[in-house]
Every structure is written in C-alpha cells, then in structure tokens.
Enzyme design. Structure first.
Site, PDB file in Angstrom:
ATOM      1  N   SER A   1       0.851  -1.189   0.000  1.00  0.00           N
ATOM      2  CA  SER A   1       0.000   0.000   0.000  1.00  0.00           C
ATOM      3  C   SER A   1       0.890   1.243   0.000  1.00  0.00           C
ATOM      4  CB  SER A   1      -0.937  -0.031   1.212  1.00  0.00           C
ATOM      5  OG  SER A   1      -1.942   0.948   1.097  1.00  0.00           O
ATOM      6  N   ASN A   2       0.351   2.383   0.391  1.00  0.00           N
ATOM      7  CA  ASN A   2       1.134   3.627   0.428  1.00  0.00           C
ATOM      8  C   ASN A   2       0.647   4.508   1.574  1.00  0.00           C
ATOM      9  OD1 ASN A   2      -1.043   5.427  -0.611  1.00  0.00           O
ATOM     10  ND2 ASN A   2      -0.865   4.078  -2.376  1.00  0.00           N
ATOM     11  N   ARG A   3       1.234   5.690   1.700  1.00  0.00           N
ATOM     12  CA  ARG A   3       0.998   6.525   2.884  1.00  0.00           C
ATOM     13  C   ARG A   3      -0.222   7.430   2.790  1.00  0.00           C
ATOM     14  NH1 ARG A   3       5.429   6.132   6.105  1.00  0.00           N
ATOM     15  NH2 ARG A   3       7.391   5.560   5.101  1.00  0.00           N
ATOM     16  N   SER A   4      -1.048   7.283   1.778  1.00  0.00           N
ATOM     17  CA  SER A   4      -2.208   8.166   1.655  1.00  0.00           C
ATOM     18  C   SER A   4      -3.142   8.014   2.852  1.00  0.00           C
ATOM     19  CB  SER A   4      -2.973   7.820   0.370  1.00  0.00           C
ATOM     20  OG  SER A   4      -4.205   8.494   0.357  1.00  0.00           O
TER      21      SER A   4
ATOM     22  N   ALA B   1      -4.682   7.597  -4.091  1.00  0.00           N
ATOM     23  CA  ALA B   1      -3.317   7.169  -4.409  1.00  0.00           C
ATOM     24  C   ALA B   1      -3.406   5.677  -4.731  1.00  0.00           C
ATOM     25  CB  ALA B   1      -2.397   7.421  -3.218  1.00  0.00           C
TER      26      ALA B   1
END
Ligand code: CTP
Length: 211
Positions: free
Chosen positions: A21-24, A88
């Site tokens: 995943s990512n930091r959004s 994101a």
C-alpha cells in the site's frame, strides 16, 4: 452536479495477512467530498481503507484494491458529471495472491509484481463532456510530471503537489498545490488547509463546467 471522488490508498494483497500500500490518509479526497456536499452537489465517494468518517450526505463506497476501485469507478462514471481521482492508487500488485500465509523462507527475493489497472486511462472512453480531474503527487520535477499526466490521461485539470515537503501531501492537514488546466494555464496556490484547497479545486471545476 453529481461529483464522483476517489480517496485514500489501495491495498494489494500478498496473502491473507499482508498487503502492499502507500501513505495516503484519504484526507484530501474526503475534504473535497465534504466541500462538494457543502455546495449542494450530489457526491459519491469511493475510498480505499482509511481511518476517517465519511462526511454526512455522501454516498460512500468503500473498496480495498485498485481492481475494486476500478470496478466501482467504472460503474459510477456514467451517472456523474465530474470525476476527481484523489486516490493514491497502488501502481503494482503481487502477481499471485497466496491463499495461505506465506512462510518467510519461501519469499526471499521472490516478490513478483504486475501493474494494476490505470483507472483514469480506463475510463477515457466514457468521458464525453464530463470533467476529469487528476492528482499528481510527486517528489521531483513536480510540474513537468503533472503536465505529462494531464496530457497522457486526457484530463481537464490536474492538481500537482510536492509530497517531499513536510507540510504537503500524505497524512498532513495542509497542502501546497499547483492547479494546471488542459490549456496549459497554471495557478500556484500558497500553503493552505486541505479544506481550503478543496474549495479552490471546486471553484475551478465549476468554472470549467460553465465555460
Ligand atoms: N491513477 C489511476 N489509476 C492508477 C494510478 C493512478 O487512475 N492505477 C490516477 C491517480 O488517482 C491520479 C493520477 O492517476 O489522479 C496520477 O496518479 P500517479 O500515481 O501520480 O500517476 P501514475 O500514472 O501512476 O504515474 P507514475 O507512476 O509515472 O508517476
């Protein structure tokens, strides 16, 4: 207007307990949804997993993966006038999703990835007179990268932001953005709250709809 907003990260499963995943945080997309409801628009908010409460009055569609978001957006686009892709979306997913929890010894150097669907590119054929807005979260060559995406993805407007700054982008309540329109005009906005940036984006979209 009926405004479709996406928010948050997506999660791409590797096995039953792990994901990419990512930091959004989802804050920008949720701020846009709240501001649009406040202006009396009909709002559908499609979001990946976030720790936020959907604003009152939105139709909320929670999703997990890029593929889920792609399916939800494709189903909703025909009913909307504006698509704002603030999510994101993860760009890659594991080539295989294991049904069982993977053992660490089996994974050394083994992670194989494939591209997720490009949602904006995939809904190009449905665009018609709809206004499409994208985001470009970059750490270098911010404006040049944003202009490339504006053209490649056939957008009317792109919101470029430099996520290498501490006061902009993922997780924080403020943002610094440049709004770039299809005709090339760029408007650099000062540091502001995501709520205020949401209002500025909606001002531009409403002007585009009138022109
Ligand atoms: N986006 C999308 N589908 C994807 C990835 C991104 O629709 N699979 C959308 C995002 O919501 C955003 C815009 O496209 O509005 C730009 O996203 P970004 O991740 O910056 O662009 P990429 O196409 O992934 O480009 P690159 O990896 O070259 O930076």
């Amino acid at each position: 207007m009926h405004i479709l907003v996406t928010a948050g990260p997506t999660r791409e499963a590797l096995d039953p307990v792990r994901f990419l995943s990512n930091r959004s945080s989802g804050k920008m997309g949720f701020a846009i949804a709240a501001a649009a409801v406040g202006r009396g628009h009909t709002v559908t908010l499609v979001s990946g997993p976030v720790a936020l409460t959907p604003p009152d009055g939105v139709s909320y569609v929670p999703v997990e993966s890029a593929q889920d978001m792609f399916v939800a957006v494709k189903a909703q686009v025909p009913d909307c006038d504006v698509l704002i892709m603030a999510a994101a979306v993860a760009d890659w997913r594991p080539t295989q999703v294991s049904e069982q929890k993977l053992k660490k010894s089996s994974m050394d150097g083994m992670l194989s990835l494939e591209r997720t669907p490009d949602i904006l590119a995939s809904v190009q054929a449905l665009k018609g007179s709809r206004v499409y807005v994208g985001f470009a979260a970059e750490t270098q060559s911010v404006e040049a990268e944003a202009r490339r995406k504006l053209n490649d993805k056939g957008l009317d407007l792109i919101v470029a932001n430099d996520v290498s700054r501490d006061d902009a982008g993922f997780g924080v309540d403020t943002n610094v953005a440049t709004l770039i329109a299809r005709n090339g005009e760029a408007e650099s906005l000062p540091l502001m709250s995501k709520a205020d940036l949401a209002e500025a984006i909606l001002d531009r979209i409403e002007a585009l709809r009138r022109s």
